[in-house]
Scaffold this motif. Sequence first.
Motif, PDB file in Angstrom:
ATOM      1  N   ASP A 169      -7.804   9.362   3.743  1.00 53.94           N
ATOM      2  CA  ASP A 169      -7.364  10.049   4.965  1.00 53.94           C
ATOM      3  C   ASP A 169      -6.113  10.880   4.704  1.00 53.94           C
ATOM      4  N   GLU A 170      -5.145  10.285   3.982  1.00 51.64           N
ATOM      5  CA  GLU A 170      -3.897  10.988   3.699  1.00 51.64           C
ATOM      6  C   GLU A 170      -4.148  12.262   2.897  1.00 51.64           C
ATOM      7  N   ARG A 215      -2.382  -3.637   8.299  1.00 50.86           N
ATOM      8  CA  ARG A 215      -3.528  -4.267   7.630  1.00 50.86           C
ATOM      9  C   ARG A 215      -3.135  -5.658   7.141  1.00 50.86           C
ATOM     10  N   SER A 236      -5.567   0.489  -0.626  1.00 49.11           N
ATOM     11  CA  SER A 236      -5.652   1.420   0.504  1.00 49.11           C
ATOM     12  C   SER A 236      -6.638   2.566   0.270  1.00 49.11           C
ATOM     13  N   PRO A 238       0.313   4.394   1.354  1.00 48.50           N
ATOM     14  CA  PRO A 238       0.522   5.141   2.602  1.00 48.50           C
ATOM     15  C   PRO A 238       1.534   4.483   3.537  1.00 48.50           C
ATOM     16  N   ASN A 260      -1.968   9.114  -3.920  1.00 52.08           N
ATOM     17  CA  ASN A 260      -3.120   8.798  -3.078  1.00 52.08           C
ATOM     18  C   ASN A 260      -4.431   9.084  -3.816  1.00 52.08           C
ATOM     19  N   TRP A 286      -9.372   3.699   1.865  1.00 53.25           N
ATOM     20  CA  TRP A 286      -9.722   4.547   3.003  1.00 53.25           C
ATOM     21  C   TRP A 286      -8.489   5.277   3.549  1.00 53.25           C
ATOM     22  N   GLU A 287      -7.369   4.567   3.643  1.00 49.73           N
ATOM     23  CA  GLU A 287      -6.148   5.188   4.141  1.00 49.73           C
ATOM     24  C   GLU A 287      -5.684   6.321   3.217  1.00 49.73           C
ATOM     25  N   SER A 288      -5.798   6.099   1.911  1.00 49.17           N
ATOM     26  CA  SER A 288      -5.376   7.131   0.963  1.00 49.17           C
ATOM     27  C   SER A 288      -6.299   8.347   1.032  1.00 49.17           C
ATOM     28  N   ASP A 335       0.826  -1.208   0.000  1.00 46.32           N
ATOM     29  CA  ASP A 335       0.000   0.000   0.000  1.00 46.32           C
ATOM     30  C   ASP A 335       0.859   1.258   0.000  1.00 46.32           C
ATOM     31  N   ARG A 387     -16.207   2.360   5.959  1.00 43.39           N
ATOM     32  CA  ARG A 387     -14.815   1.934   5.702  1.00 43.39           C
ATOM     33  C   ARG A 387     -14.708   0.440   5.418  1.00 43.39           C
TER      34      ARG A 387
END
Length: 418
Positions: free
Chosen positions: A147-148, A101, A141, A74, A223, A143-145, A72, A176
Amino acid sequence: MGNELKESIMKWSRPIEGQDALDELVDQASKAKFVLLGEASHGTSEFYSVRAELSKKLISEHGYRFIAVEGDWPACQAINSYIKDDENKRSPEEALKVFHRWPTWMWANKEIAELVGWLKDYNKTVPNNQKVGFYGLDVYSLWESMDEIVNYLKKINSPDLQAAIDAFSCFEPFNRSNETYAMSAGYLSDGCRSEVVELLASIRKSVRQEKLEPENALSLEVNALVARNAEQYYRLMVMSDAGSWNTRDAHMVETLNSIMNFHGKDAKAIVWEHNTHVGDARATDMQRVGMVNVGQIVREQHGTKDVFICGFGTHHGTVIAADQWGAPVKVMEVPPAQAFSWEDELFQAGDEDKLIIFTDENRKEFIKEIGHRAIGVVYDPRFEQFGNYVPSSISMRYDAFIFISQTNALRPILIDGG
């Protein structure tokens, strides 16, 4: 076929003893702009350690600028920052806890910790503009991306912040959950595609116009790429195996090209991914079901002379994997390779570790399509003959092949039982 192939293997292979064979491989590979290093499983120690040794040589002796992996963005970007930051005194093992994860063991393992430590030490010896990077190419990723993106746009007080918040609000009802979004977007709605496509276009325009720190600009753009392509991946996942696979591999190439553009026209890249991604799909049965992969696309985009692909395989040993998605990892026995498979033929030609480099002189001797073992993060050794062998024309799929006769399980850094 067996005797002819066995004779060809004995004629063209050379044992991997000491560094000579790997030096020969590095010398051949270093002529290419892209060196793609495969693996036959995500849980075999030797695949990681040998790729690490090859990568160190390509970096220190031939100027390769970064390693891009099947991970991923992030989490890998956190490692990229760690190896470039002289002031960060954490241990590599501590830094790798960013991979939280499932399946954590793919990158949070002792073999990668050793490589990350080497990369950090190497970067202390070169100017800032020559520091080697570590990047993730994968698409998971979502959701993580998101957020970033929001966090960075807040940090720089970007005019794109509200557009990002509005775009990502489309995803809020799915809590999520990739699976929930996949089911909804695949069967019930058009999903959130238009929102993330528009956001990506806006961010790309801003990146060109605003004077952002270059590495931050790259991260912001990638991202946003993840958000767009992950949305498509999950939307297609429940409807089309080939469609979701192709979206994922096309994303990995798009990300790789973005990283190359960031490092400049003279940059050279090392890619670590499973054989099923880096080994040219046109030389397998994947082509018959409409699937493409990273190796094929990179060869098509950049030409075979600028791409060197090395596959990996084993005959028997141990591996870490899970018996179902999301389950705890465990050490499993890898049974002897199926009779008449590529791995079995290599073993029958001598059980020593060996290397074969394919050239115009010998490719025809390895062109016949035979089974080639592939082990994923989910694995059941009892049933591997029903789905773990990919019919492949080995010399067309790869430019070289490393065979480790007996292999051992990867050594994970245990995080939350993963």
